[in-house]
Design a protein around this motif. Structure first.
Motif, mmCIF file in Angstrom:
data_model
loop_
_atom_site.group_PDB
_atom_site.id
_atom_site.type_symbol
_atom_site.label_atom_id
_atom_site.label_comp_id
_atom_site.label_asym_id
_atom_site.label_seq_id
_atom_site.Cartn_x
_atom_site.Cartn_y
_atom_site.Cartn_z
ATOM 1 N N LEU A 175 -1.292 -13.306 -16.410
ATOM 2 C CA LEU A 175 -1.743 -14.647 -16.379
ATOM 3 C C LEU A 175 -3.457 -14.644 -16.614
ATOM 4 C CD1 LEU A 175 0.111 -15.945 -13.548
ATOM 5 C CD2 LEU A 175 0.698 -16.503 -15.906
ATOM 6 N N ALA A 176 -4.007 -13.299 -16.899
ATOM 7 C CA ALA A 176 -5.252 -13.247 -17.269
ATOM 8 C C ALA A 176 -6.153 -13.723 -16.036
ATOM 9 C CB ALA A 176 -5.710 -13.825 -18.415
ATOM 10 N N LEU A 177 -5.779 -13.372 -14.762
ATOM 11 C CA LEU A 177 -6.492 -13.685 -13.641
ATOM 12 C C LEU A 177 -7.332 -12.727 -13.150
ATOM 13 C CD1 LEU A 177 -3.212 -14.889 -11.623
ATOM 14 C CD2 LEU A 177 -4.725 -16.531 -12.777
ATOM 15 N N GLU A 178 -8.177 -13.238 -12.192
ATOM 16 C CA GLU A 178 -9.270 -12.302 -11.634
ATOM 17 C C GLU A 178 -8.480 -11.198 -10.734
ATOM 18 O OE1 GLU A 178 -12.340 -12.033 -12.182
ATOM 19 O OE2 GLU A 178 -12.505 -13.613 -13.407
ATOM 20 N N ALA A 179 -8.991 -10.156 -10.644
ATOM 21 C CA ALA A 179 -8.143 -9.151 -9.774
ATOM 22 C C ALA A 179 -7.903 -9.401 -8.446
ATOM 23 C CB ALA A 179 -9.144 -7.668 -9.752
ATOM 24 N N ASP A 180 -8.905 -10.055 -7.620
ATOM 25 C CA ASP A 180 -8.973 -10.802 -6.467
ATOM 26 C C ASP A 180 -7.987 -12.022 -6.268
ATOM 27 O OD1 ASP A 180 -10.750 -11.796 -7.408
ATOM 28 O OD2 ASP A 180 -12.272 -11.515 -5.756
ATOM 29 N N HIS A 181 -7.443 -12.530 -7.304
ATOM 30 C CA HIS A 181 -6.997 -13.928 -7.195
ATOM 31 C C HIS A 181 -5.817 -13.875 -6.264
ATOM 32 C CE1 HIS A 181 -6.530 -18.010 -9.215
ATOM 33 N NE2 HIS A 181 -5.329 -17.981 -8.682
ATOM 34 N N PRO A 182 -5.765 -14.596 -5.232
ATOM 35 C CA PRO A 182 -4.905 -14.915 -4.228
ATOM 36 C C PRO A 182 -3.322 -15.319 -4.794
ATOM 37 C CG PRO A 182 -6.238 -16.731 -4.121
ATOM 38 C CD PRO A 182 -6.961 -15.793 -5.055
ATOM 39 N N MET A 183 -2.570 -14.574 -4.197
ATOM 40 C CA MET A 183 -1.002 -15.180 -4.572
ATOM 41 C C MET A 183 -0.190 -14.812 -3.226
ATOM 42 S SD MET A 183 -0.004 -12.573 -7.653
ATOM 43 C CE MET A 183 -1.567 -12.755 -8.667
ATOM 44 N N ASN A 184 0.848 -15.661 -2.948
ATOM 45 C CA ASN A 184 1.772 -15.309 -2.002
ATOM 46 C C ASN A 184 2.922 -14.911 -2.807
ATOM 47 O OD1 ASN A 184 3.353 -15.654 0.172
ATOM 48 N ND2 ASN A 184 3.510 -17.774 0.150
ATOM 49 N N ILE A 185 3.572 -13.757 -2.289
ATOM 50 C CA ILE A 185 4.421 -12.831 -2.748
ATOM 51 C C ILE A 185 5.485 -12.523 -1.738
ATOM 52 C CG2 ILE A 185 5.390 -10.765 -3.872
ATOM 53 C CD1 ILE A 185 2.347 -10.602 -5.043
ATOM 54 N N ASP A 186 6.818 -13.222 -1.745
ATOM 55 C CA ASP A 186 7.522 -13.057 -0.892
ATOM 56 C C ASP A 186 8.687 -12.230 -1.576
ATOM 57 O OD1 ASP A 186 9.827 -13.141 1.227
ATOM 58 O OD2 ASP A 186 9.829 -15.305 1.090
ATOM 59 N N LEU A 187 9.198 -11.133 -0.784
ATOM 60 C CA LEU A 187 9.987 -10.132 -1.262
ATOM 61 C C LEU A 187 11.614 -10.392 -0.651
ATOM 62 C CD1 LEU A 187 8.049 -6.998 -1.452
ATOM 63 C CD2 LEU A 187 8.689 -8.369 -3.334
ATOM 64 N N GLY A 188 11.659 -11.398 0.146
ATOM 65 C CA GLY A 188 12.935 -12.144 0.561
ATOM 66 C C GLY A 188 13.210 -10.907 1.697
ATOM 67 N N GLY A 189 14.589 -11.477 2.258
ATOM 68 C CA GLY A 189 15.163 -10.677 3.506
ATOM 69 C C GLY A 189 15.992 -9.383 3.167
ATOM 70 N N GLY A 190 16.509 -8.697 4.107
ATOM 71 C CA GLY A 190 16.973 -7.655 3.629
ATOM 72 C C GLY A 190 16.060 -6.322 3.719
ATOM 73 N N SER A 191 16.713 -4.930 3.613
ATOM 74 C CA SER A 191 15.725 -4.056 3.600
ATOM 75 C C SER A 191 15.586 -3.536 1.957
ATOM 76 C CB SER A 191 16.700 -2.845 3.963
ATOM 77 O OG SER A 191 16.031 -1.554 3.697
ATOM 78 N N LEU A 192 14.101 -3.669 1.768
ATOM 79 C CA LEU A 192 13.765 -3.333 0.338
ATOM 80 C C LEU A 192 14.150 -1.756 -0.144
ATOM 81 C CD1 LEU A 192 12.215 -4.864 -1.660
ATOM 82 C CD2 LEU A 192 10.196 -3.801 -1.025
ATOM 83 N N ILE A 193 14.351 -1.115 0.914
ATOM 84 C CA ILE A 193 14.435 0.245 0.420
ATOM 85 C C ILE A 193 15.871 0.470 0.290
ATOM 86 C CG2 ILE A 193 14.618 2.592 1.712
ATOM 87 C CD1 ILE A 193 12.478 2.025 3.415
ATOM 88 N N VAL A 194 16.700 -0.172 1.099
ATOM 89 C CA VAL A 194 18.236 -0.289 0.510
ATOM 90 C C VAL A 194 18.416 -0.761 -0.671
ATOM 91 C CG1 VAL A 194 20.616 -1.016 1.194
ATOM 92 C CG2 VAL A 194 19.017 -0.089 3.093
ATOM 93 N N GLN A 195 17.639 -2.003 -1.020
ATOM 94 C CA GLN A 195 17.826 -2.530 -2.228
ATOM 95 C C GLN A 195 17.384 -1.464 -3.272
ATOM 96 O OE1 GLN A 195 16.310 -6.793 -2.337
ATOM 97 N NE2 GLN A 195 16.332 -6.680 -0.206
ATOM 98 N N GLY A 196 16.271 -0.864 -3.030
ATOM 99 C CA GLY A 196 15.715 0.036 -4.074
ATOM 100 C C GLY A 196 16.488 1.099 -4.402
ATOM 101 N N LEU A 197 17.287 1.919 -3.299
ATOM 102 C CA LEU A 197 18.312 2.838 -3.718
ATOM 103 C C LEU A 197 19.385 2.137 -4.578
ATOM 104 C CD1 LEU A 197 18.277 4.555 -0.138
ATOM 105 C CD2 LEU A 197 17.040 5.312 -2.078
ATOM 106 N N ALA A 198 19.835 1.174 -4.602
ATOM 107 C CA ALA A 198 20.619 0.377 -5.187
ATOM 108 C C ALA A 198 20.076 0.174 -6.687
ATOM 109 C CB ALA A 198 21.372 -0.695 -4.563
ATOM 110 N N GLY A 199 18.884 0.203 -6.737
ATOM 111 C CA GLY A 199 18.266 0.089 -8.006
ATOM 112 C C GLY A 199 17.941 -1.271 -8.633
#
Length: 269
Positions: free
Chosen positions: A63-87
């Motif tokens: 988006l051609a933003l400044e490096a420190d441009h604020p944003m809210n990032i929500d990765l949802g519920g559940g274990s991210l590690i388990v999801q990552g292992l599933a790919g």
């Protein structure tokens, strides 16, 4: 004393060694469980931090933003590690305010599902909205060719624009009701009705009449290219107008979210 007169000896009390051993094992097991839980929590927190930072950096590039441009990032519920292992990560919800779109700014909300860990593979779905408030919509007045607008007002599904046409020594107030739509990555503004000096009349009649040459831009269809400011993976699908904002709906199902793909800007035809 004879053998028959000998009293039986009482058995010695059993030592509590086994009980103490069981207690020790229980404590050790409890400590181990606590350590595992803490370790899993720390690992999950670290994983989410790494993922959040990567998503932030990708969007800053895209988006051609400044490096420190604020944003809210929500990765949802559940274990991210388990999801990552599933790919695949189940879902990501992102909100970014004040994103530059040419001469205006808008707020972007993006939701992606089925995001592969391998960023070179496509996601399942991507939906995004760009919300442009009334103050920024007014800045688009200069995008109407051939006429200077006096005002831009948002309504229920339409945009009201007003101008003053100069014909010889006369000043003629003109207003138009414009219905926005999306076509080929562009925001299309097509007049639905025209009012001249308080009298409503047909668009085609005015366009072909003597006033048509004075305000062809007001009477004709106008297109504003939004795609050029956003990643090419996003396609403008629809437009909604409220009294406070214009909301642009985008989709990017099957898109690849790698940095190179996000950095490529869209085009209008």
């Amino acid at each position: 004393m004879t053998t028959a007169d000998t009293l039986p000896l009482a058995p010695l009390p059993e030592t509590p060694k086994k009980r103490r051993r069981y207690i020790g094992w229980a404590i050790a097991a409890g400590v181990l469980v606590v350590v595992v839980v803490i370790g899993a929590f720390v690992a999950e927190s670290v994983a989410r931090g790494i993922a959040t930072d990567r998503i932030h950096d990708e969007l800053v590039t895209g988006l051609a933003l400044e490096a420190d441009h604020p944003m809210n990032i929500d990765l949802g519920g559940g274990s991210l590690i388990v999801q990552g292992l599933a790919g695949t990560v189940d879902s990501v919800h992102i909100a970014i305010d004040d994103v530059p779109l040419g001469d205006i700014v808008g707020d972007i909300a993006l939701t992606a599902t089925g995001i592969p860990i391998d960023m070179d593979k496509p996601v399942a779905t991507v939906d995004a909205t760009v919300t442009v408030d009334a103050a920024n919509v007014e800045k688009l007045a200069g995008s109407v060719e051939g006429v200077a607008l006096d005002s831009v007002t948002l309504g229920d599904g339409v945009i009201e624009v007003a101008a003053t046409l100069e014909a010889l020594v006369f000043s003629i107030p003109v207003s138009a009701t414009v219905a926005p739509s999306a076509a080929d990555g562009q925001l299309v503004l097509a007049p639905q009705s025209i009012t001249i000096n308080g009298t409503s009349t047909g668009v085609d009649e005015l366009r072909d009449g003597p006033l048509g040459s004075l305000a062809g831009g007001l009477f004709g269809q106008q297109s504003i290219c939004i795609a050029q400011y956003l990643p090419a993976i996003l396609t403008l699908e629809g437009v909604d107008v409220t009294e406070t904002a214009v909301v642009l709906d985008f989709s990017g199902d099957g898109a690849v979210l790698g940095a190179d793909d996000l950095a490529a800007k869209g085009t209008c035809h």
